[in-house]
Design a protein around this motif. Structure first.
Motif, PDB file in Angstrom:
ATOM      1  N   ASP A 439       0.866  -1.176   0.000  1.00  0.00           N
ATOM      2  CA  ASP A 439       0.000   0.000   0.000  1.00  0.00           C
ATOM      3  C   ASP A 439       0.906   1.231   0.000  1.00  0.00           C
ATOM      4  OD1 ASP A 439      -2.018   1.819   0.229  1.00  0.00           O
ATOM      5  OD2 ASP A 439      -2.598   1.271   2.273  1.00  0.00           O
ATOM      6  N   ILE A 440       1.486   1.503  -1.169  1.00  0.00           N
ATOM      7  CA  ILE A 440       2.552   2.507  -1.269  1.00  0.00           C
ATOM      8  C   ILE A 440       2.243   3.555  -2.338  1.00  0.00           C
ATOM      9  CG2 ILE A 440       4.397   1.046  -0.371  1.00  0.00           C
ATOM     10  CD1 ILE A 440       5.124   0.331  -3.253  1.00  0.00           C
ATOM     11  N   THR A 441       0.986   3.900  -2.490  1.00  0.00           N
ATOM     12  CA  THR A 441       0.627   4.910  -3.494  1.00  0.00           C
ATOM     13  C   THR A 441       1.206   6.280  -3.168  1.00  0.00           C
ATOM     14  OG1 THR A 441      -1.463   5.224  -2.287  1.00  0.00           O
ATOM     15  CG2 THR A 441      -1.502   3.749  -4.191  1.00  0.00           C
ATOM     16  N   PHE A 442       1.642   6.493  -1.932  1.00  0.00           N
ATOM     17  CA  PHE A 442       2.234   7.769  -1.526  1.00  0.00           C
ATOM     18  C   PHE A 442       3.682   7.908  -1.996  1.00  0.00           C
ATOM     19  CE2 PHE A 442       2.966   4.612   1.712  1.00  0.00           C
ATOM     20  CZ  PHE A 442       4.287   4.780   2.063  1.00  0.00           C
ATOM     21  N   VAL A 443       4.274   6.812  -2.472  1.00  0.00           N
ATOM     22  CA  VAL A 443       5.672   6.812  -2.921  1.00  0.00           C
ATOM     23  C   VAL A 443       5.744   7.332  -4.356  1.00  0.00           C
ATOM     24  CG1 VAL A 443       7.682   5.335  -3.360  1.00  0.00           C
ATOM     25  CG2 VAL A 443       6.215   4.899  -1.385  1.00  0.00           C
ATOM     26  N   LYS A 444       6.839   7.964  -4.696  1.00  0.00           N
ATOM     27  CA  LYS A 444       7.023   8.477  -6.058  1.00  0.00           C
ATOM     28  C   LYS A 444       6.900   7.336  -7.063  1.00  0.00           C
ATOM     29  CE  LYS A 444      10.015  12.368  -4.843  1.00  0.00           C
ATOM     30  NZ  LYS A 444      11.348  13.002  -5.019  1.00  0.00           N
ATOM     31  N   PRO A 445       6.284   7.609  -8.237  1.00  0.00           N
ATOM     32  CA  PRO A 445       6.028   6.538  -9.214  1.00  0.00           C
ATOM     33  C   PRO A 445       7.256   5.724  -9.590  1.00  0.00           C
ATOM     34  CG  PRO A 445       4.835   8.512  -9.834  1.00  0.00           C
ATOM     35  CD  PRO A 445       5.695   8.891  -8.665  1.00  0.00           C
ATOM     36  N   ALA A 446       8.390   6.364  -9.814  1.00  0.00           N
ATOM     37  CA  ALA A 446       9.589   5.628 -10.229  1.00  0.00           C
ATOM     38  C   ALA A 446      10.031   4.636  -9.156  1.00  0.00           C
ATOM     39  CB  ALA A 446      10.718   6.615 -10.533  1.00  0.00           C
ATOM     40  N   VAL A 447      10.004   5.080  -7.891  1.00  0.00           N
ATOM     41  CA  VAL A 447      10.392   4.207  -6.782  1.00  0.00           C
ATOM     42  C   VAL A 447       9.356   3.097  -6.606  1.00  0.00           C
ATOM     43  CG1 VAL A 447      10.860   4.096  -4.307  1.00  0.00           C
ATOM     44  CG2 VAL A 447      11.608   6.082  -5.634  1.00  0.00           C
ATOM     45  N   ARG A 448       8.094   3.467  -6.718  1.00  0.00           N
ATOM     46  CA  ARG A 448       7.015   2.501  -6.552  1.00  0.00           C
ATOM     47  C   ARG A 448       7.118   1.381  -7.592  1.00  0.00           C
ATOM     48  NH1 ARG A 448       3.078   5.927  -6.671  1.00  0.00           N
ATOM     49  NH2 ARG A 448       2.196   5.554  -8.725  1.00  0.00           N
ATOM     50  N   HIS A 449       7.345   1.746  -8.828  1.00  0.00           N
ATOM     51  CA  HIS A 449       7.452   0.732  -9.882  1.00  0.00           C
ATOM     52  C   HIS A 449       8.689  -0.133  -9.695  1.00  0.00           C
ATOM     53  CE1 HIS A 449       4.817   3.581 -12.451  1.00  0.00           C
ATOM     54  NE2 HIS A 449       4.080   2.685 -11.820  1.00  0.00           N
ATOM     55  N   ALA A 450       9.778   0.449  -9.217  1.00  0.00           N
ATOM     56  CA  ALA A 450      10.978  -0.340  -8.941  1.00  0.00           C
ATOM     57  C   ALA A 450      10.691  -1.386  -7.865  1.00  0.00           C
ATOM     58  CB  ALA A 450      12.121   0.577  -8.509  1.00  0.00           C
ATOM     59  N   ILE A 451       9.916  -0.995  -6.861  1.00  0.00           N
ATOM     60  CA  ILE A 451       9.536  -1.935  -5.801  1.00  0.00           C
ATOM     61  C   ILE A 451       8.684  -3.068  -6.369  1.00  0.00           C
ATOM     62  CG2 ILE A 451       8.185  -2.201  -3.679  1.00  0.00           C
ATOM     63  CD1 ILE A 451       9.043   0.652  -2.934  1.00  0.00           C
ATOM     64  N   TYR A 452       7.736  -2.712  -7.233  1.00  0.00           N
ATOM     65  CA  TYR A 452       6.888  -3.739  -7.845  1.00  0.00           C
ATOM     66  C   TYR A 452       7.737  -4.741  -8.637  1.00  0.00           C
ATOM     67  CZ  TYR A 452       2.952  -0.558  -6.927  1.00  0.00           C
ATOM     68  OH  TYR A 452       2.020   0.262  -6.333  1.00  0.00           O
ATOM     69  N   TYR A 453       8.684  -4.225  -9.434  1.00  0.00           N
ATOM     70  CA  TYR A 453       9.521  -5.110 -10.247  1.00  0.00           C
ATOM     71  C   TYR A 453      10.378  -6.017  -9.375  1.00  0.00           C
ATOM     72  CZ  TYR A 453       8.210  -2.300 -14.308  1.00  0.00           C
ATOM     73  OH  TYR A 453       7.501  -1.675 -15.299  1.00  0.00           O
ATOM     74  N   PHE A 454      10.866  -5.473  -8.261  1.00  0.00           N
ATOM     75  CA  PHE A 454      11.675  -6.297  -7.351  1.00  0.00           C
ATOM     76  C   PHE A 454      10.822  -7.411  -6.738  1.00  0.00           C
ATOM     77  CE2 PHE A 454      12.804  -7.265  -2.950  1.00  0.00           C
ATOM     78  CZ  PHE A 454      14.059  -7.829  -3.151  1.00  0.00           C
ATOM     79  N   ILE A 455       9.598  -7.083  -6.319  1.00  0.00           N
ATOM     80  CA  ILE A 455       8.705  -8.078  -5.721  1.00  0.00           C
ATOM     81  C   ILE A 455       8.392  -9.178  -6.734  1.00  0.00           C
ATOM     82  CG2 ILE A 455       6.386  -8.479  -4.809  1.00  0.00           C
ATOM     83  CD1 ILE A 455       8.213  -7.132  -2.814  1.00  0.00           C
ATOM     84  N   ILE A 456       8.116  -8.795  -7.974  1.00  0.00           N
ATOM     85  CA  ILE A 456       7.828  -9.789  -9.015  1.00  0.00           C
ATOM     86  C   ILE A 456       9.046 -10.664  -9.262  1.00  0.00           C
ATOM     87  CG2 ILE A 456       7.300 -10.083 -11.464  1.00  0.00           C
ATOM     88  CD1 ILE A 456       5.595  -7.506 -11.243  1.00  0.00           C
ATOM     89  N   PHE A 457      10.236 -10.038  -9.311  1.00  0.00           N
ATOM     90  CA  PHE A 457      11.470 -10.809  -9.496  1.00  0.00           C
ATOM     91  C   PHE A 457      11.653 -11.811  -8.351  1.00  0.00           C
ATOM     92  CE2 PHE A 457      15.869 -11.261  -8.049  1.00  0.00           C
ATOM     93  CZ  PHE A 457      16.405 -11.966  -9.119  1.00  0.00           C
ATOM     94  N   ALA A 458      11.429 -11.369  -7.102  1.00  0.00           N
ATOM     95  CA  ALA A 458      11.593 -12.245  -5.937  1.00  0.00           C
ATOM     96  C   ALA A 458      10.631 -13.427  -6.005  1.00  0.00           C
ATOM     97  CB  ALA A 458      11.371 -11.458  -4.654  1.00  0.00           C
ATOM     98  N   ILE A 459       9.396 -13.176  -6.458  1.00  0.00           N
ATOM     99  CA  ILE A 459       8.397 -14.248  -6.581  1.00  0.00           C
ATOM    100  C   ILE A 459       8.831 -15.260  -7.636  1.00  0.00           C
ATOM    101  CG2 ILE A 459       6.029 -14.765  -7.286  1.00  0.00           C
ATOM    102  CD1 ILE A 459       5.248 -12.023  -6.065  1.00  0.00           C
ATOM    103  N   LEU A 460       9.243 -14.764  -8.805  1.00  0.00           N
ATOM    104  CA  LEU A 460       9.663 -15.662  -9.887  1.00  0.00           C
ATOM    105  C   LEU A 460      10.932 -16.421  -9.511  1.00  0.00           C
ATOM    106  CD1 LEU A 460       9.004 -13.363 -12.979  1.00  0.00           C
ATOM    107  CD2 LEU A 460       7.595 -15.257 -12.138  1.00  0.00           C
ATOM    108  N   PHE A 461      11.845 -15.743  -8.822  1.00  0.00           N
ATOM    109  CA  PHE A 461      13.100 -16.360  -8.401  1.00  0.00           C
ATOM    110  C   PHE A 461      12.851 -17.510  -7.428  1.00  0.00           C
ATOM    111  CE2 PHE A 461      16.521 -16.615  -5.237  1.00  0.00           C
ATOM    112  CZ  PHE A 461      17.616 -16.870  -6.043  1.00  0.00           C
ATOM    113  N   SER A 462      11.848 -17.360  -6.575  1.00  0.00           N
ATOM    114  CA  SER A 462      11.601 -18.331  -5.503  1.00  0.00           C
ATOM    115  C   SER A 462      10.514 -19.341  -5.837  1.00  0.00           C
ATOM    116  CB  SER A 462      11.205 -17.595  -4.215  1.00  0.00           C
ATOM    117  OG  SER A 462      12.124 -16.581  -3.882  1.00  0.00           O
TER     118      SER A 462
END
Length: 474
Positions: A439-462
């Protein structure tokens, strides 16, 4: 069907598309019929034969609810309530506890010198039976208490019972909250759906990147506890606390997020429980739908805190013991519930009366102390039997020497699991006053999207195929 399976990755987008583009547009009944069919397909994917139990529970409680409401005397109302309780709890007892009590009875007679050799049944536990049984029972009990009026819409009721996001592992919803949501058309809300998707993503991270990565470490430590040193065993207990939270809170987040994408609101089931400052607060934050169920339908009917101090203590212990038994037909679960009851009673004089969401860093010691107590109790929850649990506790307490975790498993498996676990814990702390970790809509879009990509990478990696959820066994 598992949330973390290829089948579900295909199933849910198709359901979502048909739901919003076709069935929700015409009529509520058509929409509910579609949801019911998809829910039965979802549940029947494991074993279609157990669909009969879900349907039986739905039929019995729909009928009993109407009869309780129509009955003119308390005595007649009670008859139909007893019928509802007997059918639901009878089915639950047979499938979940028959084998356990049979084994214990055989052992008891053997100890008395009267060996018996009855025919045994190989009974498979239907997935989610404890969850939907408690959900439907709350419906008839609330009608009996005159806190709810029965529905005349059987399709809505059957859809409420079988709603696939929360059918097999909760949250255990009350009819007064979820059932009315099946009565009206839904309007697609992009912001609600987007937030639901983020919650699903966070749930998959907790389940796949954390719980599934930690699971092999925990399994190895508990399986080899007799040769592991004390530090490794303590690490195993700690990591199981992380595993079970990631697994079950992850499931709850996925369920709540999926429901939100369909326009439904489910209750919160976890609220940063590991940052609780006492056991009482922990149980206001952990598996909230179950703890409030036992409070409303067991603890309060027993008399709650309105009795003498001794009776109050007995009520608390009875509630916790039954809660432990609910989790499984094993003495380890009963001991786990008993331990929590004792912890609750001992720490109650020092506990806050209400849950506060304001947690400050100067409260670290009470938080750590509570987490240690919870982790200690989880040793019994995870252990195969009492002997294993006792052996682990005695080796930790005795500072036993032996193999370290790095002698049991490769470094490459341990580090990602610990890394993702730290991210989960830190995020839970930072997001403790928000709906979920993403629930991070308050974060700047660039940072927010980087977080999303990291979470997706972690899911696929594991990702591991068809790694079941812990609470499916309950």
């Amino acid at each position: 069907m598992l949330f973390n399976s290829i089948e579900f990755v295909i199933f849910f987008p198709v359901v979502l598309l048909l739901y919003w583009r076709l069935f929700n547009k015409f009529s509520v009944n058509l929409r509910n019929a579609f949801l019911l069919a998809t829910s039965y397909l979802f549940y029947g994917w494991w074993d279609y034969r157990f669909l009969g139990l879900v349907i039986l529970s739905s039929v019995v409680d729909f009928w009993c609810g109407a009869k309780i409401f129509q009955a003119q005397t308390k005595r007649k109302k009670r008859r139909f309530l007893i019928l509802s309780l007997s059918v639901n709890l009878g089915v639950l007892f047979f499938f979940k506890y028959f084998g356990f009590f049979s084994r214990e009875l055989i052992a008891l007679f053997a100890n008395w010198g009267y060996p018996i050799h009855p025919a045994t049944l190989n009974i498979i536990l239907p997935v989610g039976i404890s969850f939907y049984t408690f959900q439907t029972l709350s419906y008839t009990i609330d009608i009996y208490r005159e806190r709810l009026k029965p529905t005349n819409d059987w399709l809505a009721f059957f859809s409420f019972v079988a709603f696939f996001p929360q059918l097999v592992a909760g949250p255990i919803e009350r009819a007064k909250h979820l059932l009315p949501q099946f009565y009206s058309k839904k309007i697609f809300d992009y912001l609600l759906a987007a937030n639901g998707f983020r919650q699903v993503l966070w749930g998959f991270f907790a389940k796949i990147a954390v719980a599934d990565s930690v699971a092999p470490i925990v399994d190895t430590i508990f399986a080899q506890y007799e040769t592991a040193n004390a530090a490794t065993l303590a690490m195993g207990a700690f990591l199981f606390s992380i595993q079970i939270f990631g697994d079950f809170a992850g499931y709850s987040n996925i369920a709540i997020g999926l429901a939100a994408m369909l326009g439904f609101n489910l209750m919160q089931n976890f609220a940063t429980p590991y940052f609780s400052r006492n056991i009482r607060e922990f149980w206001s934050r952990w598996h909230i739908s179950l703890s409030t169920w036992f409070r409303d339908y067991v603890y309060i009917p027993l008399g709650g805190n309105r009795r003498s101090p001794l009776r109050h203590s007995i009520n608390i212990m009875a509630t916790f013991v039954l809660s432990g038994l609910w989790h499984g037909a094993n003495w380890t679960f009963i001991i786990w519930g008993t331990i929590h009851g004792l912890f609750y009673l001992v720490t109650q004089p020092f506990s806050t009366k209400t849950r506060s969401d304001e947690i400050r860093l100067n409260q670290v010691l009470p938080i750590i102390g509570t987490f240690v107590l919870v982790t200690f109790a989880f040793i019994f929850f995870r252990a195969e039997n009492i002997v294993q649990a006792g052996g682990i506790i005695s080796r930790i307490g005795g500072l036993a020497t032996g193999n370290s975790i790095f002698q049991m498993m490769s470094f490459s498996k341990i580090i990602p699991a610990l890394f993702f676990s730290v991210i989960l814990i830190v995020t839970e702390w930072l997001q403790k006053n928000r709906q979920h970790g993403l629930d991070i809509t308050f974060v700047k879009p660039a940072v927010r999207h980087a977080i999303y990509y990291f979470i997706i990478f972690a899911i696929l990696f594991s990702f591991q195929t068809n790694r079941v959820f812990i609470y499916f066994q309950f």
